[in-house]
Design a protein around this motif. Sequence first.
Motif, mmCIF file in Angstrom:
data_model
loop_
_atom_site.group_PDB
_atom_site.id
_atom_site.type_symbol
_atom_site.label_atom_id
_atom_site.label_comp_id
_atom_site.label_asym_id
_atom_site.label_seq_id
_atom_site.Cartn_x
_atom_site.Cartn_y
_atom_site.Cartn_z
ATOM 1 N N HIS A 150 -4.570 0.736 -2.797
ATOM 2 C CA HIS A 150 -3.468 1.517 -2.249
ATOM 3 C C HIS A 150 -3.655 1.794 -0.752
ATOM 4 O O HIS A 150 -2.748 2.313 -0.106
ATOM 5 N N SER A 151 -4.836 1.495 -0.215
ATOM 6 C CA SER A 151 -5.176 1.888 1.150
ATOM 7 C C SER A 151 -4.721 0.844 2.163
ATOM 8 O O SER A 151 -4.797 -0.357 1.901
ATOM 9 N N VAL A 153 -8.015 3.052 -5.627
ATOM 10 C CA VAL A 153 -7.774 3.690 -4.324
ATOM 11 C C VAL A 153 -7.742 2.649 -3.219
ATOM 12 O O VAL A 153 -6.864 2.679 -2.338
ATOM 13 N N THR A 175 0.837 -1.194 0.000
ATOM 14 C CA THR A 175 0.000 0.000 0.000
ATOM 15 C C THR A 175 0.873 1.246 0.000
ATOM 16 O O THR A 175 2.038 1.214 0.385
ATOM 17 N N ILE A 210 -5.557 9.590 -4.327
ATOM 18 C CA ILE A 210 -6.966 9.930 -4.126
ATOM 19 C C ILE A 210 -7.339 11.155 -4.946
ATOM 20 O O ILE A 210 -8.394 11.188 -5.601
ATOM 21 N N TYR A 234 -10.545 6.104 3.188
ATOM 22 C CA TYR A 234 -9.903 6.579 1.965
ATOM 23 C C TYR A 234 -10.817 6.453 0.741
ATOM 24 O O TYR A 234 -10.839 7.341 -0.115
ATOM 25 N N THR A 235 -11.559 5.362 0.619
ATOM 26 C CA THR A 235 -12.440 5.220 -0.552
ATOM 27 C C THR A 235 -13.645 6.141 -0.473
ATOM 28 O O THR A 235 -14.286 6.404 -1.490
ATOM 29 N N ILE A 258 -0.506 8.752 -0.479
ATOM 30 C CA ILE A 258 -1.815 8.202 -0.835
ATOM 31 C C ILE A 258 -2.793 9.300 -1.231
ATOM 32 O O ILE A 258 -3.690 9.094 -2.053
ATOM 33 N N TRP A 259 -2.594 10.501 -0.677
ATOM 34 C CA TRP A 259 -3.505 11.595 -1.019
ATOM 35 C C TRP A 259 -3.350 12.021 -2.468
ATOM 36 O O TRP A 259 -4.292 12.509 -3.079
ATOM 37 N N LYS A 304 -8.378 1.218 7.047
ATOM 38 C CA LYS A 304 -8.714 2.585 6.628
ATOM 39 C C LYS A 304 -9.321 2.638 5.231
ATOM 40 O O LYS A 304 -9.424 3.707 4.642
ATOM 41 N N ARG A 305 -9.717 1.484 4.704
ATOM 42 C CA ARG A 305 -10.267 1.468 3.349
ATOM 43 C C ARG A 305 -11.573 2.240 3.261
ATOM 44 O O ARG A 305 -11.864 2.887 2.250
#
Length: 455
Positions: A147-148, A144, A9, A19, A156-157, A15-16, A152-153
Motif C-alpha cells: 500500500h506504500s 503495508v 497505493t 498501518i 511506513y513499514t 494509509i494510516w 517511503k516503504r
Amino acid sequence: MATTTANGTLAPSTIWKVIAASSAGTLIEWYDFYIFGSLATIISAQFFPKGHETAALLGTLATFATGFIVRPFGALVFGRVGDVVGRKYAFMVTLLIMGLATTAIGLLPNFEQIGFLAPVLLLVLRLLQGLALGGEYGGAATYVAEHSPDGKRGYYTSFIQTTATLGLFVSLGVILVTRLNMADASFKDWGWRIPFLLSVVLVIVSYMIRRKMSESPVFMKMKEEGKASKRPLHDSFMHPQNRRLVILALLGATAGQGVVWYTGQFYALYYLQTVLKVDFVLANQIIAVALLLGTPFFVVFGALSDKIGRKPIMMAGCLIAALSYYPIYQGMEFYSDWSAANPTAAGINPNVAMLTFLVWIQVMFVTMVYGPIAAFLVELFPVQIRYTSMSLPYHIGNGVFGGLVPFIGTALVASTGNHFAGLAYPISIAVMTFIIGTIYIKENRNVQWHGPTKT
C-alpha cells in the motif's frame, strides 16, 4: 473503499488506517508470543519437576525456542495461503490460532496436577503459537508495503517493525501490573495466568478491526491480470534465482538481525535475572524502560533507510553489536553489584540507571537491524511469491538463529561457569551476516513498483 493512487497505493489520507489496523493485530500476536518468554522463570517451576531449577529453566527455554523453530513452517503454510488466496485472509487465520493457543496456556494444569502431560501440552500450544506467528509477520509487512508509495516503504513499514518491541513492552507491562497487585506467592501460584487469559479479549478486538480491511490493491491487480503464482512454494525455492535470493536474505540479513534482536531484548532479561540475580520486578522494569526509550528509533532508521539505503544501516548494526556486546555485558555485571566472592548477595544494590542505559544501547542495535528489514525483504522478491519468499528467511533468521539465543546463551553460561560465554553465539552470527551481507546483498530501495511487478 479506500482511495488509491494511479499505481495502486493508498492515498496518504488513508494509509494510516491500514498501518493502524495491521499494527494492532501484529502487536497483539507478539504480545501473545512474548508472554511465554517473559514468564519463563515462573513457568519453569509450574510445568517441570521441582528440585532441578537449572534443568527446569533450560527445559522452559527449549520449549520457548520451539515456538521460534517452528515459525518457518508457519511461514511456508501461510505464505502459500497469502500468495494464492490473499494477504488479509492469511493473517486473519493466524490471529485466531495465536489467540486460542495463548488463552489455552493460561488454562493449562501444571505438573503437580497432570504430571509430564503438562510440559507436553505446553509444548503443543507453543508450537501452535509459532506456526501462527510464522504466517502473521510476512502478511502484515507485505500488506503495508504494497500500500506504500515508492520512496517511503522504509518509513511506513517501520511502524510494523515497532510492534514486536511494543508487544514485548506490553507483555512486560501487563505482567508487572499483575504482579504488583498481588502477593509474590499468589502471582507464582496462579497470577501468572492472567496475562495469558487477557489475550482472548485483545484478539476479539483485533479481529473485529481486521475484518473491515480490504485486500492489498497490488495483490488484487495481479490476480485480475492472471499473473498470480499457482505454485508459490515451488517458484520461491526451486527456481535458482529466487532460491539464491532466499539464501542471501537469510545469511546476509535476517540471521544477524535475529540474534541482535533477541540478545538485546530477551537474553538481556535472562542475564539480569538468572546470572546477575537482579530482582524479577526490577529486571523487567529495566527492560521495559529501555524498550520504551528505544522504540521510536525503529521509525527513525526505517525512514533513514529510504534516504541512504537499507543495507548500510543493517550491516552497521550487526558489526557495532558484535564489537560491543562483551564490554556492555561486563558493564552490566559491574553495575549489578554482582560479586563472584559473594554470589548470594548479588543484585541487592544494582545501579538501575546504568543497567537501563546498557540495555538501551542494545535496543538501539536492534532498531538499526530491524527498522529497515521489512522494506528490504519485500523489495527483494516479486509480488507473485513475495509473502512466501520473504517469510521463510525472516522466520528462520529470527525463529531459529534468534530464538535459540536465550537457550544457547544460558546453556553456555551454565556449562562453562563463564558469565560471558553466552555472547559467543550472537557475536559469531552477527559477524557472519555482516560479511555476507556486505559482499553479496544488493540495495533495492529505489526499485519502482508498477502494478504486480517490479522494474
